[in-house]
Design a protein around this motif. Sequence first.
Motif, PDB file in Angstrom:
ATOM      1  N   UNK A 292     -13.189  12.732 -28.187  1.00 30.96           N
ATOM      2  CA  UNK A 292     -14.541  12.897 -28.767  1.00 30.96           C
ATOM      3  C   UNK A 292     -14.812  11.501 -28.820  1.00 30.96           C
ATOM      4  N   UNK A 293     -16.294  11.235 -28.174  1.00 34.43           N
ATOM      5  CA  UNK A 293     -17.116  10.032 -28.014  1.00 34.43           C
ATOM      6  C   UNK A 293     -18.356  10.218 -28.486  1.00 34.43           C
ATOM      7  N   UNK A 294     -18.583   9.720 -29.774  1.00 40.14           N
ATOM      8  CA  UNK A 294     -20.042   9.924 -30.303  1.00 40.14           C
ATOM      9  C   UNK A 294     -21.123   8.872 -29.909  1.00 40.14           C
ATOM     10  N   UNK A 295     -22.266   9.454 -29.744  1.00 36.19           N
ATOM     11  CA  UNK A 295     -23.354   8.611 -29.092  1.00 36.19           C
ATOM     12  C   UNK A 295     -24.576   8.717 -30.175  1.00 36.19           C
ATOM     13  N   UNK A 296     -24.391   9.447 -31.475  1.00 32.84           N
ATOM     14  CA  UNK A 296     -25.578   9.189 -32.092  1.00 32.84           C
ATOM     15  C   UNK A 296     -25.360  10.517 -33.492  1.00 32.84           C
TER      16      UNK A 296
END
Length: 548
Positions: A292-296
């Motif tokens: 999981x890569x969070x962008x905001x």
Amino acid sequence: GTSSSVTSAQPDFSLLSGAHWTRHYDGTACWNSTGFGAQCLTKASGDTGQAVLVMSPGATALPVEYSLQGVCDSSCPRPMPRPTFTSVSPSTGAAGTRVQAVVRGTGLNLGSKAKLVGSGTSGTQWPQTLSVNADGTAIDVLLDTNGLAPGSYNLELDGVYGVSLPNAFTVTAPTTATRSRFVPIDPARFLDTRDGTGAPAQRVGPGGVVGLQVAGVKGVPATGVTAVVMNVTAVNPTGSGHVTVYPDGRPLPDVSNLNYEAGKIVPNLVTVPVVNGKVDLRNSAGEVDLIADVTGYYTDGDTGSAFSPITPARFLDTRDGTGAPAQKVGPGGVVGLQVAGVKGVPATGVTAVVMNVTAVNPTGSGHVTVYPDGRPLPDVSNLNYEAGKIVANLVTVPVVNGKVDLRNSAGEVDLIADVTGYYGGSGSAFSPTTPVRLLDTRGGVGARAGTVGGGGIVSVPVTALEGVPATGVTAVVLNVTVTEPTADSHLIVHPHGTARPAVSNINFTAGQTRANMVVVPVVDGRVTFFNNWGDTHVIADLNGYFAS
């Protein structure tokens, strides 16, 4: 240019066209002309009726969506055999809303009106029946909880035969919509079960749930976070299955976020409410590694940016030179894409952009990373591809210098980017919702049952239900899935009643189940799904909405 007829045992009919006209008549005659010619006739009241629909397309773009439904409204004979109710799903809903639900039983039809009835109180009106499956075992209805106090309610069938399902539905306390603004962050990896980032370093088994801490991690504040935007990737699963992402500690919703096959790497963007500072990721079958890569994130404070949807438009296509040179992007190649000041996006004040990125016919396996222009390359990915395939994924990315950068990891590939909206100082606030299924053509949820054919469309209402207001909605966040397609094709999701844009949202191959998040503007309370080739089932799950 064609005509068709339907005969029913009932004298009353309803002719419905999603965007163009609605006309009810009482057994005599009706006529309507709004860009079309339409005429309908019946025999005398009380006799078997026949309705004839004649349409002249004129200047109206095709295809056009119609349904013809025969429903008895008064002096109705009792259906035979006696209908039954066995279950309703979902079985809970907040007071003061209309909850889209599937009621299962036997002997059901479009006239089966299911109402919530409690001790001394009942729903304010018989709900609308949206559709019924072919064998009469399931109807899709809007259960009206307006005027109902929290508590347990029976599900009753319009007084016919006294058919009732006791304590079938629970009305919960009314909810107040959270109006949040978006804060973009440099993309960062929050979870990787391969190396122990954010969770134990082990594969997630069947039914396994990962509780991922997002509040207070890598730039996300510890409090005030209402929802998070992150790219979730399933890596090398042992079999076919799906991942569901939902608020921590809440009941597992009957939805999915990404679908995978054995040995594949499949990503999908997710917007999910945050509860207890966490979100939960559940694997359905086999074993799989999750990333999981969070962008905001969205916050309920005064900080952050509001969202402005735009008509979906193509900003980048390296096949024809749109937005960049007309050439494939090589290994390690970076495309700097100008988004501010282009096709409806303002030149200043843009903090992030939402766009669907597609990799076309790569020469080998690899991935694409989308990140703020001029910033260091983050250790994340946005879409993963295989040689010769066409793969799309939605991306929400911060904007720096008016640009975003797209980097290819390996081989050569053409890149496409279709922008659907941007974040800035003014616009619409976001309200996350508990994930709920609005459309499933496999069983007739939200629309008629049956596949969407090549060049065909299906539409679904997205306002005035499930806590979504009837007015003021500017866009909705949907997780859209295609399954059981008969041919390689693509799906386009766009505002109902508007011209179909020259973009795509999901690209898929025959037999493949593929999902992608879509942020689509709302014009008249519905959205339309268009399939280009072959036949496919379409599923749509609501994750939230934007409102002015």
